[in-house]
Design a protein around this motif. Sequence first.
Motif, PDB file in Angstrom:
ATOM      1  N   CYS A   1      -6.236  15.766 -11.311  1.00  0.00           N
ATOM      2  CA  CYS A   1      -7.489  15.041 -10.775  1.00  0.00           C
ATOM      3  C   CYS A   1      -8.055  13.994 -11.540  1.00  0.00           C
ATOM      4  CB  CYS A   1      -8.595  15.970 -10.133  1.00  0.00           C
ATOM      5  SG  CYS A   1      -9.909  15.094  -9.132  1.00  0.00           S
TER       6      CYS A   1
ATOM      7  N   GLU B   1       1.392   5.844  -1.039  1.00  0.00           N
ATOM      8  CA  GLU B   1       0.875   7.107  -1.506  1.00  0.00           C
ATOM      9  C   GLU B   1       2.018   7.676  -2.072  1.00  0.00           C
ATOM     10  OE1 GLU B   1      -1.333  10.134   1.160  1.00  0.00           O
ATOM     11  OE2 GLU B   1       0.647  10.816   1.227  1.00  0.00           O
TER      12      GLU B   1
ATOM     13  N   PRO C   1      -7.475   7.639  -9.809  1.00  0.00           N
ATOM     14  CA  PRO C   1      -8.615   7.321  -8.895  1.00  0.00           C
ATOM     15  C   PRO C   1      -8.576   8.223  -7.574  1.00  0.00           C
ATOM     16  CG  PRO C   1      -7.548   5.461  -9.922  1.00  0.00           C
ATOM     17  CD  PRO C   1      -6.464   6.764  -9.971  1.00  0.00           C
ATOM     18  N   ARG C   2      -7.568   8.177  -7.031  1.00  0.00           N
ATOM     19  CA  ARG C   2      -7.516   8.801  -5.574  1.00  0.00           C
ATOM     20  C   ARG C   2      -6.520  10.209  -5.558  1.00  0.00           C
ATOM     21  NH1 ARG C   2      -6.074   4.285  -1.475  1.00  0.00           N
ATOM     22  NH2 ARG C   2      -6.616   5.928  -0.037  1.00  0.00           N
ATOM     23  N   PHE C   3      -6.941  11.144  -5.514  1.00  0.00           N
ATOM     24  CA  PHE C   3      -6.082  12.447  -5.518  1.00  0.00           C
ATOM     25  C   PHE C   3      -6.669  13.359  -4.582  1.00  0.00           C
ATOM     26  CE2 PHE C   3      -5.728  16.782  -7.217  1.00  0.00           C
ATOM     27  CZ  PHE C   3      -4.464  16.880  -7.261  1.00  0.00           C
ATOM     28  N   ASP C   4      -5.659  14.254  -4.051  1.00  0.00           N
ATOM     29  CA  ASP C   4      -5.817  15.189  -3.168  1.00  0.00           C
ATOM     30  C   ASP C   4      -4.699  16.326  -3.190  1.00  0.00           C
ATOM     31  OD1 ASP C   4      -7.103  16.585  -0.969  1.00  0.00           O
ATOM     32  OD2 ASP C   4      -6.208  15.325   0.401  1.00  0.00           O
TER      33      ASP C   4
ATOM     34  N   ASP D   1       0.871  -1.256   0.073  1.00  0.00           N
ATOM     35  CA  ASP D   1      -0.008   0.001  -0.022  1.00  0.00           C
ATOM     36  C   ASP D   1       0.922   1.191   0.120  1.00  0.00           C
ATOM     37  OD1 ASP D   1      -2.292   1.576  -0.024  1.00  0.00           O
ATOM     38  OD2 ASP D   1      -2.633   1.138   2.168  1.00  0.00           O
TER      39      ASP D   1
ATOM     40  N   LYS E   1      -2.080   4.879  -8.515  1.00  0.00           N
ATOM     41  CA  LYS E   1      -3.474   5.117  -8.302  1.00  0.00           C
ATOM     42  C   LYS E   1      -3.750   6.264  -7.240  1.00  0.00           C
ATOM     43  CE  LYS E   1      -4.401   1.873 -11.153  1.00  0.00           C
ATOM     44  NZ  LYS E   1      -4.746   2.132 -12.562  1.00  0.00           N
ATOM     45  N   ARG E   2      -2.793   6.523  -6.235  1.00  0.00           N
ATOM     46  CA  ARG E   2      -2.959   7.387  -5.012  1.00  0.00           C
ATOM     47  C   ARG E   2      -1.918   8.476  -5.158  1.00  0.00           C
ATOM     48  NH1 ARG E   2      -5.068  10.801  -1.881  1.00  0.00           N
ATOM     49  NH2 ARG E   2      -4.908  10.854   0.301  1.00  0.00           N
ATOM     50  N   TYR E   3      -2.320   9.843  -5.375  1.00  0.00           N
ATOM     51  CA  TYR E   3      -1.584  10.782  -5.717  1.00  0.00           C
ATOM     52  C   TYR E   3      -1.886  11.932  -4.882  1.00  0.00           C
ATOM     53  CZ  TYR E   3       1.711  13.840  -8.293  1.00  0.00           C
ATOM     54  OH  TYR E   3       2.592  14.819  -8.467  1.00  0.00           O
TER      55      TYR E   3
END
Length: 237
Positions: free
Chosen positions: A226, A163, A230-233, A161, A191-193
């Motif tokens: 974005c 980030e 799939p997952r962005f912040d 897992d 996938k997570r950024y």
Amino acid sequence: MHAPSPRLLKVGGVTPFTATDFPGLLAAVVFVQGCPWRCGYCHNTHLQPRTKAGAVAWGKVMSFLQRRAGLIDAVVFSGGEPTSDPALSHAMRDVRTLGFKVGLHSAGTHARRFERVLPLVDWVGFDVKAPFDDYERVTRVRESGTAARRSLEALLMSGVDYECRTTVHPRLLPEADLLRMARALSQMGVKRYVLQVFRQQGSKDEALNAVAMSGYPSEDCIAQVCGWFPRFDVRRS
């Protein structure tokens, strides 16, 4: 009493409790001395050199962690750059014997060592500095992007897992370069950024601190990035 590893981690400091450094878990953070890169926005420049003995003995860290059993869930190795230390894998095994999950904050400076410790890690916060062919602009070290790309490829293949995150500043990453980098990461399978907007607090780089951050990155830029993950912040503090 737990017997320390034969190779002792050079620790620069310990944060006894955090709810933000390992997603969803309460953790302690062990800050490891040493980093070969010289990013201008670094907030832990005091951890870049490696001292002869380290600031905190590993045996004392282990004794402290034994007393934290049942109070925290995980131990995160941060820095500096944890993979600078050849004792990192030994320290991670020590921590696992106490029942803790293991987190790692890394920029992938030492690709072979990064690959070797991945089986010992439950979560990685991986720092991406710039487009891989232009890393020197941020790290001030030639060929640094090669090690970073190899490390990220290993992470994505490992199933661990993670980030990925980038500290962004208009002088270091104009929006065109930011978009080029983000698109490349998406194409690699990230996938997570997260984009972490530069903050002056803690930075000692006067040139970066003097640049106005208002309006950067633009809403249009953020919207494009974005759409690729799939997952962005975006973190602004």
